[in-house]
Design a protein around this motif. Structure first.
Motif, PDB file in Angstrom:
ATOM      1  N   PRO A  31       0.830  -1.208   0.000  1.00 12.66           N
ATOM      2  CA  PRO A  31       0.000   0.000   0.000  1.00 12.66           C
ATOM      3  C   PRO A  31       0.868   1.263   0.000  1.00 12.66           C
ATOM      4  O   PRO A  31       1.920   1.316   0.634  1.00 12.66           O
ATOM      5  N   GLY A  32       0.432   2.256  -0.747  1.00 11.00           N
ATOM      6  CA  GLY A  32       1.165   3.520  -0.823  1.00 11.00           C
ATOM      7  C   GLY A  32       2.342   3.489  -1.774  1.00 11.00           C
ATOM      8  O   GLY A  32       3.184   4.382  -1.751  1.00 11.00           O
ATOM      9  N   PHE A  33       2.418   2.479  -2.631  1.00  9.33           N
ATOM     10  CA  PHE A  33       3.569   2.318  -3.515  1.00  9.33           C
ATOM     11  C   PHE A  33       3.706   3.477  -4.495  1.00  9.33           C
ATOM     12  O   PHE A  33       2.752   3.875  -5.154  1.00  9.33           O
ATOM     13  N   SER A  34       4.905   4.021  -4.568  1.00  9.74           N
ATOM     14  CA  SER A  34       5.263   4.984  -5.614  1.00  9.74           C
ATOM     15  C   SER A  34       6.756   4.855  -5.862  1.00  9.74           C
ATOM     16  O   SER A  34       7.514   4.469  -4.973  1.00  9.74           O
ATOM     17  N   VAL A  35       7.168   5.154  -7.089  1.00  4.77           N
ATOM     18  CA  VAL A  35       8.569   5.035  -7.455  1.00  4.77           C
ATOM     19  C   VAL A  35       8.856   6.038  -8.564  1.00  4.77           C
ATOM     20  O   VAL A  35       7.970   6.373  -9.353  1.00  4.77           O
ATOM     21  N   SER A  36      10.074   6.552  -8.587  1.00 11.37           N
ATOM     22  CA  SER A  36      10.498   7.390  -9.708  1.00 11.37           C
ATOM     23  C   SER A  36      11.955   7.092 -10.008  1.00 11.37           C
ATOM     24  O   SER A  36      12.711   6.656  -9.141  1.00 11.37           O
ATOM     25  N   GLY A  40      10.879   7.082 -15.543  1.00 14.93           N
ATOM     26  CA  GLY A  40       9.616   7.739 -15.241  1.00 14.93           C
ATOM     27  C   GLY A  40       9.220   7.588 -13.789  1.00 14.93           C
ATOM     28  O   GLY A  40      10.016   7.191 -12.936  1.00 14.93           O
ATOM     29  N   GLY A  41       7.967   7.890 -13.513  1.00 10.23           N
ATOM     30  CA  GLY A  41       7.414   7.785 -12.172  1.00 10.23           C
ATOM     31  C   GLY A  41       6.097   7.044 -12.227  1.00 10.23           C
ATOM     32  O   GLY A  41       5.381   7.072 -13.236  1.00 10.23           O
ATOM     33  N   LEU A  42       5.761   6.364 -11.118  1.00  6.98           N
ATOM     34  CA  LEU A  42       4.555   5.551 -11.061  1.00  6.98           C
ATOM     35  C   LEU A  42       3.996   5.578  -9.649  1.00  6.98           C
ATOM     36  O   LEU A  42       4.748   5.461  -8.680  1.00  6.98           O
ATOM     37  N   VAL A  43       2.681   5.732  -9.555  1.00 11.33           N
ATOM     38  CA  VAL A  43       1.956   5.613  -8.296  1.00 11.33           C
ATOM     39  C   VAL A  43       0.890   4.547  -8.498  1.00 11.33           C
ATOM     40  O   VAL A  43       0.219   4.534  -9.536  1.00 11.33           O
ATOM     41  N   THR A  79       5.075   0.084 -16.985  1.00  7.93           N
ATOM     42  CA  THR A  79       5.060  -0.243 -15.561  1.00  7.93           C
ATOM     43  C   THR A  79       6.313  -1.033 -15.190  1.00  7.93           C
ATOM     44  O   THR A  79       6.977  -0.721 -14.204  1.00  7.93           O
ATOM     45  N   ALA A  80       6.664  -2.035 -15.981  1.00  3.27           N
ATOM     46  CA  ALA A  80       7.848  -2.854 -15.700  1.00  3.27           C
ATOM     47  C   ALA A  80       9.129  -2.031 -15.820  1.00  3.27           C
ATOM     48  O   ALA A  80      10.052  -2.201 -15.016  1.00  3.27           O
ATOM     49  N   ALA A  81       9.203  -1.127 -16.784  1.00  7.67           N
ATOM     50  CA  ALA A  81      10.403  -0.296 -16.946  1.00  7.67           C
ATOM     51  C   ALA A  81      10.598   0.615 -15.729  1.00  7.67           C
ATOM     52  O   ALA A  81      11.720   0.788 -15.251  1.00  7.67           O
ATOM     53  N   ILE A  82       9.515   1.161 -15.209  1.00  8.70           N
ATOM     54  CA  ILE A  82       9.605   2.099 -14.085  1.00  8.70           C
ATOM     55  C   ILE A  82       9.767   1.360 -12.756  1.00  8.70           C
ATOM     56  O   ILE A  82      10.603   1.720 -11.935  1.00  8.70           O
ATOM     57  N   ALA A  83       8.942   0.320 -12.540  1.00  8.15           N
ATOM     58  CA  ALA A  83       8.890  -0.344 -11.229  1.00  8.15           C
ATOM     59  C   ALA A  83       9.731  -1.607 -11.141  1.00  8.15           C
ATOM     60  O   ALA A  83       9.911  -2.151 -10.059  1.00  8.15           O
ATOM     61  N   GLY A  84      10.208  -2.116 -12.287  1.00  2.62           N
ATOM     62  CA  GLY A  84      10.986  -3.347 -12.261  1.00  2.62           C
ATOM     63  C   GLY A  84      10.151  -4.600 -12.419  1.00  2.62           C
ATOM     64  O   GLY A  84      10.683  -5.698 -12.517  1.00  2.62           O
ATOM     65  N   GLU A  85       8.825  -4.458 -12.432  1.00  2.00           N
ATOM     66  CA  GLU A  85       7.905  -5.569 -12.683  1.00  2.00           C
ATOM     67  C   GLU A  85       6.545  -5.016 -13.072  1.00  2.00           C
ATOM     68  O   GLU A  85       6.274  -3.836 -12.863  1.00  2.00           O
ATOM     69  N   ASP A  86       5.679  -5.882 -13.605  1.00  2.00           N
ATOM     70  CA  ASP A  86       4.368  -5.397 -14.042  1.00  2.00           C
ATOM     71  C   ASP A  86       3.238  -5.749 -13.073  1.00  2.00           C
ATOM     72  O   ASP A  86       2.074  -5.442 -13.332  1.00  2.00           O
TER      73      ASP A  86
END
Length: 121
Positions: A31-36, A40-43, A79-86
């Motif tokens: 929960p609350g996952f975000s990454v940049s 890019g960036g993803l929430v 999603t996979a490029a930003i977070a490392g997985e889909d």
């Protein structure tokens, strides 16, 4: 879009386009996952019914031209490029969101005096 409809727009055209998709995730992040990072960036935010909203911004979003809706595979790739997985992303219902660069119709104002703390605190 506004220009084509004859609607006045007191601002500048968007220069950054983000994206969002409402999806099912087989392996949701915490929960609350975000990454940049450099891709890019993803929430990731939970929605009712066990679905999730992915909101992102990718380097190719630095444009004034709307490229059209992303496919499920394109969303998985971003999603996979930003977070490392889909996250087992599937069942996409799609919306793409531009980020308008608009000036407000009236100037923002500030209070005359900042609030003073109570001595009782």
């Amino acid at each position: 879009m506004r220009a084509a409809a004859g609607i006045d727009f007191p601002g500048t055209p968007s220069t950054v386009l983000g994206w969002r998709g409402d999806v099912t995730l087989d392996r949701p992040p915490r929960p609350g996952f975000s990454v940049s990072g450099p891709y890019g960036g993803l929430v990731v935010a939970p929605l009712p019914g066990g679905r999730f909203r992915l909101v992102g911004l990718s380097p190719d979003g630095l444009t004034t031209e709307w490229p059209g809706d992303l496919t499920l595979d394109e969303l998985r790739q971003r999603t996979a490029a930003i977070a490392g997985e889909d996250f087992g992303l599937r069942d996409l219902s799609w919306s793409r969101t531009p980020r308008p660069c608009r000036k407000p119709s009236a100037p923002l104002s500030r209070p005359e005096e900042p609030p003073t703390p109570s001595a009782d605190l």
